[in-house]
Design a protein around this motif. Structure first.
Motif, PDB file in Angstrom:
ATOM      1  N   SER A  30       6.805  -7.782   0.690  1.00 16.24           N
ATOM      2  CA  SER A  30       6.553  -9.025  -0.658  1.00 16.24           C
ATOM      3  C   SER A  30       5.189  -9.494  -0.439  1.00 16.24           C
ATOM      4  O   SER A  30       4.534  -9.533   0.350  1.00 16.24           O
ATOM      5  N   GLU A  32       4.477 -12.695   0.310  1.00 16.04           N
ATOM      6  CA  GLU A  32       4.324 -13.652   1.405  1.00 16.04           C
ATOM      7  C   GLU A  32       3.895 -12.674   2.784  1.00 16.04           C
ATOM      8  O   GLU A  32       2.840 -13.121   3.492  1.00 16.04           O
ATOM      9  N   THR A  33       4.545 -11.508   3.004  1.00 16.67           N
ATOM     10  CA  THR A  33       3.948 -10.949   4.034  1.00 16.67           C
ATOM     11  C   THR A  33       2.547 -10.236   3.641  1.00 16.67           C
ATOM     12  O   THR A  33       1.655  -9.979   4.709  1.00 16.67           O
TER      13      THR A  33
END
Length: 354
Positions: A30, A32-33
């Motif tokens: 993702s 965000e990760t």
């Protein structure tokens, strides 16, 4: 100590497997990760070990390059074409030189193979009979020749399975000498490196003979010198000793040799082109900066490198995907013959301009 992938994972609060997925397939985690991992990488100064990853996958994503020298910028231009194409295709390049010594070719290739290159781009002294190329074929290492011009396949004979990228050396030399003939020259002599150190030189000599004979002119004996940077003043003195027999033009097998000839001729008190015209072969950019501009055959050296790299990578990746013989995947005796041109520089003029 260099920071490890484990430290990156701990700082980002993710697993080592997640960091590995990001490095190998950026779209697999993702956004965000990925942002957290990239911040950790930047903070720690982490550098991924792609060599280890590639070797585990069975390849190094590195190609080896063997050229005679880098003192002749024609090979530096070729190397630039190789490097730019390799960068685009996510490959690295290792190179070495042989200094025109045929017996050093095998050692150069062995050095590259010890670093586990996936394939080799090389220019050899003689592509027709070469133990180094035989070694690569036995080891099933894909390779592509640059500047060495493979012979046309003969009907009925076993087809050549090697791959080359070059101009047509013989036709290009013929065009260069024809240019001198059209200027009015009748006594044209060829100046060359040693024929046994360069199959390109002998092909260019055949082109010289073709042009002279088509014009009904008598070829003169070629002058061979050891290296293009060495003086051949003794040869020039003998060549120019008899005004009635001396040549009015020199066709040189490469541009550095032509520029060396112009230097030596001037040292003997001769003017170029008023006393003798000089024609080169390669079309290196510095020749266009000279006064007078060096007349020359222009070959697309950077494109030769680009085509060679892309051809080699295609063979490597077909072999890896198929799980078979990568060299066989590149087989078929492909002769990539690229177009050449003739630069009509001021170093070659009509012999009537004396």
């Amino acid at each position: 100590m260099r920071p490890s992938i484990k430290q990156v994972a701990n700082l980002a609060g993710v697993s080592i497997a997640t960091v590995s997925r990001l490095l190998n397939k950026p779209g697999s985690v993702s956004a965000e990760t990925a942002e957290k991992i990239h911040r950790s990488i930047e903070q720690l100064g982490f550098r991924p070990n792609f060599n280890g990853r590639n070797l585990r996958a069975g390849n190094s994503r590195t190609v080896g390059v063997v050229v005679p020298t880098l003192s002749n910028t024609v090979f530096a231009q070729c190397l630039q074409g190789i490097e730019l194409a390799a960068r685009e295709l996510d490959y690295s390049v290792m190179f070495t030189t042989t200094e025109y010594l045929p017996h050093d070719e095998s050692a150069a290739v062995e050095l590259l193979l010890s670093h586990r290159v996936d394939g080799v781009i090389l220019t050899v002294a003689d592509a027709g009979a070469n133990a180094t190329l035989d070694l690569l074929e036995r080891e099933k290492i894909p390779f592509v020749l640059t500047y060495n011009q493979l012979a046309q396949p003969v009907p009925g004979e076993t087809p050549c399975t090697r791959v080359s990228v070059s101009v047509d050396n013989r036709a290009a030399a013929c065009d260069a000498v024809t240019h001198l003939i059209r200027l009015g020259h009748r006594r044209i002599q060829m100046l060359s490196g040693r024929f046994n150190a360069s199959d390109r030189a002998i092909q260019r000599y055949y082109g010289y003979l073709d042009a002279m004979r088509m014009a009904g002119l008598d070829p003169l004996s070629a002058i061979e010198v050891e290296r293009h940077t060495l003086t051949a003043a003794t040869d020039y003195q003998q060549m120019m000793a008899d005004p009635a027999q001396r040549p009015t033009a020199l066709f040189c097998s490469n541009d550095l040799l032509a520029m060396s000839a112009m230097r030596d001729l001037r040292a003997l008190g001769l003017r170029v082109p008023q006393d003798i015209s000089v024609m080169g072969f390669d079309g290196i950019p510095v020749g266009a900066l000279m006064e007078p501009v060096l007349a020359s055959v222009v070959q697309p050296s950077e494109q030769i490198g680009d085509v060679a790299l892309r051809t080699l990578v295609a063979a490597i990746e077909r072999g890896v995907i198929a799980g078979g013989d990568a060299h066989a995947a590149s087989a078929g005796g492909m002769r990539h013959v690229l177009p050449h041109g003739v630069r009509a520089g001021g170093s070659a003029a009509s012999p009537d301009q004396s």
